[in-house]
Motif scaffolding. Structure first.
Motif, short mmCIF file in Angstrom:
data_model
loop_
_atom_site.label_atom_id
_atom_site.label_comp_id
_atom_site.label_asym_id
_atom_site.label_seq_id
_atom_site.Cartn_x
_atom_site.Cartn_y
_atom_site.Cartn_z
N LEU A 48 62.55 -12.45 93.69
CA LEU A 48 62.24 -11.17 93.04
C LEU A 48 60.92 -11.26 92.28
O LEU A 48 60.11 -10.33 92.31
N GLN A 49 60.71 -12.38 91.58
CA GLN A 49 59.46 -12.58 90.85
C GLN A 49 58.27 -12.61 91.81
O GLN A 49 57.24 -11.98 91.56
N LEU A 50 58.42 -13.33 92.92
CA LEU A 50 57.33 -13.41 93.91
C LEU A 50 57.06 -12.06 94.55
O LEU A 50 55.91 -11.68 94.78
N ALA A 51 58.13 -11.33 94.84
CA ALA A 51 57.97 -10.01 95.45
C ALA A 51 57.20 -9.07 94.53
O ALA A 51 56.32 -8.33 94.98
N GLU A 52 57.51 -9.14 93.27
CA GLU A 52 56.82 -8.28 92.30
C GLU A 52 55.37 -8.71 92.12
O GLU A 52 54.46 -7.88 92.13
N ARG A 53 55.16 -9.99 92.01
CA ARG A 53 53.81 -10.49 91.73
C ARG A 53 52.87 -10.38 92.93
O ARG A 53 51.70 -10.04 92.78
N TYR A 54 53.38 -10.65 94.16
CA TYR A 54 52.53 -10.70 95.34
C TYR A 54 52.87 -9.63 96.38
O TYR A 54 52.38 -9.69 97.50
N GLN A 55 53.73 -8.69 96.03
CA GLN A 55 54.19 -7.67 96.97
C GLN A 55 54.76 -8.32 98.24
O GLN A 55 54.53 -7.87 99.35
N ALA A 56 55.48 -9.40 98.05
CA ALA A 56 56.10 -10.14 99.15
C ALA A 56 57.44 -9.50 99.50
O ALA A 56 58.16 -9.04 98.61
N PRO A 57 57.79 -9.48 100.77
CA PRO A 57 59.08 -8.91 101.16
C PRO A 57 60.24 -9.78 100.70
O PRO A 57 60.11 -10.99 100.54
N LEU A 58 61.37 -9.13 100.48
CA LEU A 58 62.58 -9.85 100.06
C LEU A 58 63.48 -10.19 101.23
O LEU A 58 64.28 -11.12 101.16
N THR A 59 63.39 -9.41 102.29
CA THR A 59 64.26 -9.62 103.45
C THR A 59 63.42 -9.66 104.72
O THR A 59 62.29 -9.17 104.75
N ALA A 60 64.00 -10.21 105.76
CA ALA A 60 63.30 -10.31 107.04
C ALA A 60 62.97 -8.93 107.61
O ALA A 60 61.96 -8.77 108.28
N SER A 61 63.80 -7.93 107.35
CA SER A 61 63.54 -6.61 107.89
C SER A 61 62.27 -5.99 107.32
O SER A 61 61.68 -5.10 107.91
N GLU A 62 61.81 -6.47 106.17
CA GLU A 62 60.59 -5.97 105.57
C GLU A 62 59.34 -6.57 106.22
O GLU A 62 58.23 -6.18 105.91
N PHE A 63 59.53 -7.52 107.15
CA PHE A 63 58.41 -8.15 107.84
C PHE A 63 58.05 -7.40 109.11
O PHE A 63 57.26 -7.89 109.90
N ARG A 64 58.62 -6.26 109.33
CA ARG A 64 58.36 -5.53 110.57
C ARG A 64 56.86 -5.29 110.72
O ARG A 64 56.20 -4.81 109.82
N PRO A 65 56.34 -5.62 111.92
CA PRO A 65 54.91 -5.39 112.14
C PRO A 65 54.61 -3.90 112.27
O PRO A 65 55.48 -3.11 112.62
N SER A 66 53.37 -3.55 112.04
CA SER A 66 52.95 -2.17 112.22
C SER A 66 53.02 -1.84 113.71
O SER A 66 53.07 -2.73 114.56
N ARG A 71 52.01 -3.32 119.31
CA ARG A 71 51.37 -2.98 120.59
C ARG A 71 50.42 -4.09 121.02
O ARG A 71 50.40 -4.49 122.18
N ALA A 72 49.63 -4.60 120.08
CA ALA A 72 48.69 -5.67 120.39
C ALA A 72 49.42 -6.94 120.83
O ALA A 72 49.00 -7.60 121.78
N LYS A 73 50.52 -7.25 120.17
CA LYS A 73 51.28 -8.45 120.53
C LYS A 73 51.88 -8.32 121.93
O LYS A 73 51.81 -9.25 122.73
N LYS A 74 52.44 -7.15 122.23
CA LYS A 74 53.01 -6.93 123.57
C LYS A 74 51.93 -7.01 124.64
O LYS A 74 52.14 -7.57 125.71
N ALA A 75 50.76 -6.42 124.33
CA ALA A 75 49.65 -6.47 125.29
C ALA A 75 49.21 -7.90 125.53
O ALA A 75 48.99 -8.31 126.68
N ALA A 76 49.08 -8.67 124.47
CA ALA A 76 48.66 -10.07 124.60
C ALA A 76 49.66 -10.88 125.41
O ALA A 76 49.28 -11.67 126.29
N MET A 77 50.94 -10.66 125.16
CA MET A 77 51.97 -11.38 125.92
C MET A 77 51.93 -11.00 127.39
O MET A 77 52.08 -11.87 128.27
N ALA A 78 51.72 -9.73 127.68
CA ALA A 78 51.64 -9.30 129.08
C ALA A 78 50.45 -9.96 129.77
O ALA A 78 50.56 -10.42 130.91
N LEU A 79 49.32 -10.02 129.07
CA LEU A 79 48.13 -10.64 129.65
C LEU A 79 48.35 -12.13 129.90
O LEU A 79 47.93 -12.66 130.93
N VAL A 80 48.99 -12.80 128.97
CA VAL A 80 49.24 -14.23 129.13
C VAL A 80 50.23 -14.49 130.26
O VAL A 80 50.02 -15.37 131.10
N ARG A 81 51.30 -13.72 130.30
CA ARG A 81 52.37 -13.98 131.27
C ARG A 81 52.02 -13.52 132.69
O ARG A 81 52.38 -14.18 133.66
#
Length: 101
Positions: A48-66, A71-81
């Motif tokens: 909680l202290q870290l979240a307040e001080r550094y705007q860090a997420p508290l749960t994994a669901s808060e790590f959702r990418p934009s 889209r960029a990650k999916k595109a990169a994976m498609a290109l690699v695979r």
């Protein structure tokens, strides 16, 4: 009965440099149930202290990418695979998505 306790929260571990993640077992300790409960309470308070001080997420669901990042990650994976199997026009659009991010 003993429980594993991760000193570095798993939701933060993935953001550490690879050198810190390569020895995963070094931040896991065995604790009795009572000590595990106390450690979890202290851990949560610190998160909680870290979240307040550094705007860090508290749960994994808060790590959702934009949407753009996802889209960029999916595109990169498609290109690699599938690389050369992708039609030229589509491959170019995928590259643009990756470069845009």
């Amino acid at each position: 009965k003993y429980l594993r306790f991760h000193v570095v929260p798993m939701i933060y571990r993935r953001h550490l440099p690879e050198a810190f993640k390569s020895h995963c077992s070094h931040d896991v300790v065995l604790l009795c149930v009572a000590c595990h409960e106390r450690a979890n309470a202290a851990h949560w308070k610190r998160k909680l202290q870290l979240a307040e001080r550094y705007q860090a997420p508290l749960t994994a669901s808060e790590f959702r990418p934009s949407e753009e990042e996802a889209r960029a990650k999916k595109a990169a994976m498609a290109l690699v695979r599938f690389g050369t199997a992708i039609p030229v026009e589509r491959r170019q659009r995928l590259k643009e998505d990756v470069l845009a991010w």
